[in-house]
Design a protein around this motif. Structure first.
Motif, PDB file in Angstrom:
ATOM      1  N   VAL A   5      59.108  52.377  30.299  1.00  0.00           N
ATOM      2  CA  VAL A   5      57.748  51.903  29.931  1.00  0.00           C
ATOM      3  C   VAL A   5      57.394  50.707  30.970  1.00  0.00           C
ATOM      4  O   VAL A   5      58.193  49.804  31.037  1.00  0.00           O
ATOM      5  CB  VAL A   5      57.683  51.312  28.548  1.00  0.00           C
ATOM      6  N   GLY A   6      56.295  50.681  31.659  1.00  0.00           N
ATOM      7  CA  GLY A   6      55.917  49.815  32.349  1.00  0.00           C
ATOM      8  C   GLY A   6      55.242  48.531  31.345  1.00  0.00           C
ATOM      9  O   GLY A   6      54.528  48.824  30.729  1.00  0.00           O
ATOM     10  N   ALA A   7      56.008  47.446  31.665  1.00  0.00           N
ATOM     11  CA  ALA A   7      55.496  46.229  30.807  1.00  0.00           C
ATOM     12  C   ALA A   7      54.467  45.560  30.996  1.00  0.00           C
ATOM     13  O   ALA A   7      53.738  44.688  30.331  1.00  0.00           O
ATOM     14  CB  ALA A   7      56.750  45.211  30.692  1.00  0.00           C
ATOM     15  N   GLY A   8      53.768  45.934  32.234  1.00  0.00           N
ATOM     16  CA  GLY A   8      52.681  45.129  32.878  1.00  0.00           C
ATOM     17  C   GLY A   8      53.161  44.081  33.682  1.00  0.00           C
ATOM     18  O   GLY A   8      54.119  43.667  33.645  1.00  0.00           O
ATOM     19  N   CYS A   9      52.366  43.359  34.062  1.00  0.00           N
ATOM     20  CA  CYS A   9      52.762  42.091  35.159  1.00  0.00           C
ATOM     21  C   CYS A   9      52.784  41.017  34.384  1.00  0.00           C
ATOM     22  O   CYS A   9      53.297  39.968  35.095  1.00  0.00           O
ATOM     23  CB  CYS A   9      51.294  41.862  36.121  1.00  0.00           C
ATOM     24  N   GLY A  10      52.490  40.770  33.076  1.00  0.00           N
ATOM     25  CA  GLY A  10      52.867  39.493  32.566  1.00  0.00           C
ATOM     26  C   GLY A  10      52.205  39.205  31.213  1.00  0.00           C
ATOM     27  O   GLY A  10      53.037  39.526  29.970  1.00  0.00           O
ATOM     28  N   ALA A  11      50.909  39.077  31.085  1.00  0.00           N
ATOM     29  CA  ALA A  11      50.516  39.012  30.044  1.00  0.00           C
ATOM     30  C   ALA A  11      50.566  40.215  28.856  1.00  0.00           C
ATOM     31  O   ALA A  11      50.459  41.379  29.291  1.00  0.00           O
ATOM     32  CB  ALA A  11      48.805  39.017  30.233  1.00  0.00           C
ATOM     33  N   VAL A  12      50.876  39.874  27.730  1.00  0.00           N
ATOM     34  CA  VAL A  12      51.224  40.796  26.681  1.00  0.00           C
ATOM     35  C   VAL A  12      50.213  41.875  26.340  1.00  0.00           C
ATOM     36  O   VAL A  12      50.347  43.129  26.060  1.00  0.00           O
ATOM     37  CB  VAL A  12      51.847  40.276  25.486  1.00  0.00           C
ATOM     38  N   ASP A  13      48.769  41.482  26.566  1.00  0.00           N
ATOM     39  CA  ASP A  13      47.857  42.386  26.392  1.00  0.00           C
ATOM     40  C   ASP A  13      47.576  43.159  27.531  1.00  0.00           C
ATOM     41  O   ASP A  13      46.682  44.180  27.530  1.00  0.00           O
ATOM     42  CB  ASP A  13      46.501  41.737  25.857  1.00  0.00           C
TER      43      ASP A  13
END
Length: 251
Positions: A5-13
């Motif tokens: 799963v890609g967590a995204g670049c930082g912000a949780v949303d």
């Protein structure tokens, strides 16, 4: 089942809806250390086993996946950004294939997307750049000779440079050797979309100094190219004098 799963670049949303849903269902989460916002782990259910892979080897990660699979557990391998870019997931997926363990990949928002959003810039501008080169400097881990920084820089297009903030003097030299002028626009984006995000638009010549003055030596992207200058031609897509499949020219 294992999900990368890609967590995204930082912000949780900025994790995808699918990624968040899977996190809430996971029995085991193996996350990529400080590169992943710890706030994402709050999405996990009570009893979920959480492991930080920063101190683990590939073999240890795989053993954990195998053990979880034998117990019928759902495992999430949580990678920063999008796992297809510098995520080292291919070697994990290849081993899961050998073990006959089913897996899927859930994409995420890469930091190169987060950096552009932070700067309110578009990488591909008409008559400026229609190509984005994503690369990194050679350090302890080599890069193929045909992908040396000066060779890539010779294209004079938009560049996004990962994992190179500690090598900015050398990076500057190679960019200039590749043909960029010292006053070519460049940017440093530290921890795009995190609460402590920092961003600076400068020039190739000033890159090392700007990083030093702001105590940035890791966890940042370097962006290079005239897309940062703010000068471009209007897009044909929405030009009233341009026809395409869905609209006839009106001028």
């Amino acid at each position: 089942m294992v999900y990368f799963v890609g967590a995204g670049c930082g912000a949780v949303d900025l994790i995808t809806v699918r990624g968040q849903k899977l996190l809430s269902q996971a029995d085991v989460v193996i996350y990529a250390g400080s590169l992943v916002n710890p706030g994402l782990l709050e999405y996990t259910k009570t009893g979920c086993a959480v492991y930080n892979s920063a101190s683990m080897t590939l073999e240890q990660v795989l053993e954990l996946m195998k053990s979880s699979e034998k117990q019928g557990k759902l495992t999430i391998r949580l990678h920063t950004g999008d796992p297809c870019i510098y995520g080292a997931i291919q070697e994990q997926m290849d081993q899961l294939e050998k073990f006959h363990i089913p897996y899927e990949v859930v994409p995420g928002v890469s930091s190169f997307c987060g950096a552009a959003a932070a700067l309110k810039k578009e990488y591909t501008l008409p008559d400026v750049s229609q190509t984005v080169i994503i690369t990194r400097m050679e350090g302890r881990t080599p890069v193929p000779k045909k992908e040396s920084m000066e060779k890539l820089a010779s294209h004079q297009t938009t560049m996004v440079i990962f994992l190179s903030t500690g090598l900015l003097e050398h990076l500057k030299e190679q960019l200039l050797e590749g043909g960029y002028s010292p006053d070519t626009p460049a940017a440093i984006v530290y921890k795009a979309s995190w609460e402590d995000e920092k961003k600076f638009i400068t020039t190739i010549e000033a890159l090392p100094q700007v990083a030093k003055e702001n105590n940035i030596n890791k966890t940042a992207l370097i962006l290079v190219g005239d897309f940062l200058s703010g000068e471009y031609e209007r897009s044909k897509l929405y030009d009233p004098g341009f026809s395409h499949e869905f609209r006839e020219a009106s001028l």
